[in-house]
Design an enzyme around this catalytic site. Structure first.
Site, PDB file in Angstrom:
ATOM      1  N   ASP A 152      78.393  17.515  65.261  1.00  0.00           N
ATOM      2  CA  ASP A 152      77.387  18.090  66.179  1.00  0.00           C
ATOM      3  C   ASP A 152      76.745  17.089  67.309  1.00  0.00           C
ATOM      4  O   ASP A 152      76.677  16.071  67.218  1.00  0.00           O
ATOM      5  CB  ASP A 152      76.052  18.337  65.096  1.00  0.00           C
ATOM      6  CG  ASP A 152      76.200  19.588  64.253  1.00  0.00           C
ATOM      7  OD1 ASP A 152      77.354  20.287  64.300  1.00  0.00           O
ATOM      8  OD2 ASP A 152      75.464  20.112  63.554  1.00  0.00           O
ATOM      9  N   HIS A 180      77.448  13.351  63.446  1.00  0.00           N
ATOM     10  CA  HIS A 180      77.032  13.434  64.772  1.00  0.00           C
ATOM     11  C   HIS A 180      77.771  12.580  65.843  1.00  0.00           C
ATOM     12  O   HIS A 180      78.084  11.247  65.672  1.00  0.00           O
ATOM     13  CB  HIS A 180      75.454  13.277  65.066  1.00  0.00           C
ATOM     14  CG  HIS A 180      74.607  13.983  64.180  1.00  0.00           C
ATOM     15  ND1 HIS A 180      74.431  14.038  62.809  1.00  0.00           N
ATOM     16  CD2 HIS A 180      73.978  15.397  64.593  1.00  0.00           C
ATOM     17  CE1 HIS A 180      73.473  15.073  62.502  1.00  0.00           C
ATOM     18  NE2 HIS A 180      73.506  15.809  63.367  1.00  0.00           N
TER      19      HIS A 180
END
Length: 681
Positions: free
Chosen positions: A51, A205
């Site tokens: 993400d 991430h």
């Protein structure tokens, strides 16, 4: 998959005597939202997702690891990052990985408006399509908890997405890598969660904050899970659809338009950030230079003259009936005796002449009357009639201390000195606006003069109180009407004639500052435009390699005009960053806010105000006549007063470009004993 909640229906009967419910009947019961989770990988399969990217450092490192270990992944990208790094998104797609959207700017979706929600989705898809030529039906909600939402207020944004035909893709294993975990902790958590059966969709991430531990944990996660028999697969395979269905191709003329638009927007943001950092570095450099020069400065001293040269104090006046009497009175109270006062009335239409004639029986006072021709003409008219060696020019709204003139005259024992700048203070500190001007005089004007005195770079001998060697005036060509700031113009001319300009901080004059915003803007328009005219007129001083040309004029242009024009750009970026930081920075189960403007810019931005405050504090504390409490209004001055100066600079440049000049503007005078008011506190 969502099924909407529905309200229930019931009827109740109440007692007429007690008001209590005595009977209730349900027509139908309310039903909650129903969320179906599907598309789970097989027990021995793992889906690796990322993400908040793409990020030029972390995404690049992730792609390298995935390529080396031959592992597929799915990247849920932010539209703003796609806009800034389109080549990196294309590389993700070209390497065979899948892409989903993660909003455009990573807001908390349930806390924004419906129109903002549509903006986030529309622009994230358009950014992705313009960069890769492919769209996506995959979406992951920012701040979505693993397992999905558990409160109804988090549902409506997902309903919007589902209504757009988008697949909402969740996650199972979420190491909180935004909390500063080490790579070993991240790897151990992921492997243990998968092994314990908590799920097979892993979220890491590759954008936002420091993601180095996540990148470093990736090889260990992959090798550990492979050693335990897990196979890395893709979202499309778990859903049983083709990659082309997941990421359909997009074509049409709108694609080129979007590509150009996003490239322009990205370039604009990059340029704005570059302007911000340039302004910050230049501002800090100037702070260091001014502060250092002020500390290094040694006051000019001259040997005693032995005799007192004759001094002519010139007071030009135009409609100064309120202030002229006290101005003349303060000059006549001077402890310097060998002086005369020359009052030049420049065609006043009020009672100025009668007020000035109150001193007609004073032998040291003489008068010159002329039709209105401007301040510069009035000064030259007086200078042409002098037989004195030194001329002291004073504005009619100014009062001088008793020792001011004698303090300035001392410096003319040095034949190299052509002019002496006095120290101007505000005497009518009666409201917030005048108090902010008083603080400005202590810092931005008088403190800067101390710095420039050290390098013989003073730009302005103030019209409120300035002493001139008459022979230097004549050599420089006297005052001139070519600019609106005749004092700055003449100062530069005298300096370019080879004379030294010195600053005498003990020669104090008290002036009346504008009390209204309108009067202040009128005054500063004339100052800003006149200083610009003077800089342009004396631009050849740069070739002469004098300090005023090499340092003072460039400093005035950069920090007097360019800096105020560009500073609002920095202010705007900080407002955007502060908004994202204060309003949108919500920490949830999955990550933190990702701002369009890096949050570190906020802290960098504070460095310049901190430096300005340090100068203001030092200037106020070291100024023996400054009211120390003025420093308390510094925050208000920077927030309210500084934009007013920006407006004045902008108006001046517009006037300069259009050729529309300003007249000898006048503030309304209120009178009062300025020196007495200044001493009162």
């Amino acid at each position: 998959m969502l099924e909407k909640a529905s309200l229930g229906y019931r009827q109740v009967k109440t007692s007429a005597q007690t008001g209590l419910i005595t009977e209730q009947n349900y027509g139908y019961y309310p039903t909650p939202y129903q969320i179906e989770r599907y598309g789970a990988p097989k027990a021995n399969e793992v889906v690796l997702t990322f993400d908040d990217g793409p990020h030029p450092k972390y995404t690049t490192a992730v792609l390298k690891v995935l390529e080396e270990l031959d592992v597929p992944a799915t990247f849920f990208v932010l539209g703003q990052n796609v806009m800034n790094y389109p080549d990196l998104v294309r590389r993700i797609v070209d390497n065979g990985h899948e892409v989903g959207t993660h909003s455009f700017s990573h807001p908390r979706m349930d806390q924004i408006s419906y129109s903002r929600t549509n903006f986030e989705h529309d622009f994230s898809h358009r950014a992705l399509s313009s960069a890769t030529g492919q769209d996506t039906v995959l979406y992951r909600e920012p701040f979505l908890r693993s397992g999905g939402p558990i409160s109804s207020d988090r549902i409506w944004p997902l309903e919007v997405v589902q209504g757009r035909g988008t697949l909402i893709y969740g996650m199972d294993v979420v190491p909180k890598d935004w909390l500063g975990l080490s790579s070993q902790e991240i790897s151990a958590y992921v492997v243990s969660q998968v092994e314990d059966g908590q799920g097979n969709v892993i979220l890491l991430h590759d954008g936002g904050e420091n993601r180095t531990p996540s990148v470093e944990a990736l090889p260990s996660i992959i090798s550990e899970l492979r050693d335990r028999g897990y196979i890395f697969t893709t979202v499309s395979e778990t859903l049983g659809i083709n990659r082309s269905e997941l990421m359909p191709e997009v074509s049409g003329p709108g694609l080129l338009f979007d590509r150009i638009s996003f490239a322009f927007a990205s370039l604009t943001i990059t340029l704005l950030q570059a302007v911000f950092w340039c302004l910050l570095l230049i501002g800090l450099f100037r702070f260091t230079a001014i502060f250092s020069l002020a500390l290094l400065r040694r006051k000019h001293t001259a040997r005693s003259l032995g005799i007192s040269p004759k001094v002519s104090v010139i007071i030009p006046a135009f409609n100064e009936e309120v202030a002229i009497h006290k101005c003349i009175e303060s000059v006549l109270s001077s402890d310097y005796q060998n002086l005369e006062v020359v009052v030049v009335d420049d065609g006043s239409r009020d009672n100025t002449i009668n007020e000035a004639l109150e001193f007609k029986y004073e032998a040291r006072v003489r008068y010159i009357f002329q039709p209105n021709q401007g301040k510069w003409s009035a000064l030259n008219r007086a200078i042409s009639s002098l037989n004195a060696e030194v001329a002291v020019c004073i504005d009619a709204d100014t009062e001088v201390r008793t020792d001011a003139i004698s303090k300035m005259v001392e410096h003319f024992a040095d034949p190299k000195v052509g002019a002496v700048a006095g120290k101007i203070t505000v005497g009518n500190v009666s409201n917030l606006l005048t108090a902010m001007q008083a603080l400005e005089y202590v810092t931005a004007q008088n403190f800067d003069r101390r710095a420039y005195d050290h390098i013989n770079g003073i730009l302005v001998v103030p019209g409120a109180l300035g002493a001139w060697r008459v022979s230097a005036l004549k050599r420089a060509g006297l005052f001139c009407g070519e600019t609106l700031t005749e004092d700055c113009d003449l100062t530069l001319s005298v300096s370019r004639s080879g004379y030294r300009i010195v600053y005498e901080e003990q020669a104090i004059a008290v002036t009346e500052a504008p009390r209204t915003v309108s009067a202040l803007l009128t005054q500063r328009l004339r100052w800003s435009l006149g200083m610009f005219q003077s800089a342009w007129k004396h631009k050849n001083a740069v070739r002469e390699r004098r300090t005023v040309g090499l340092v003072s004029i460039p400093d005035m242009v950069v920090f007097g005009y360019l800096f105020p024009l560009l500073a609002p750009v920095a202010d705007l970026l900080i407002l955007v960053a502060a908004y994202g930081y204060l309003v949108g920075d919500w920490t949830g189960d999955v990550g933190t806010n990702v701002s369009l403007v890096p949050p570190e810019m906020i802290w960098a931005y504070l460095a310049l105000p901190a430096a300005e405050f340090a100068i203001a504090l030092f200037a106020v504390l070291t100024d023996p006549v400054a009211k120390k409490r003025l420093i308390l209004i510094w925050p208000v001055q920077r927030i309210i007063y500084r934009p007013l100066l920006y407006v004045s600079v902008f108006r001046a440049l517009v006037r300069a470009a259009s050729g529309s000049l300003a007249a000898w503007g006048k503030s309304k005078r209120y009178g009062g004993k300025l020196v007495a008011q200044e001493y009162a506190e």
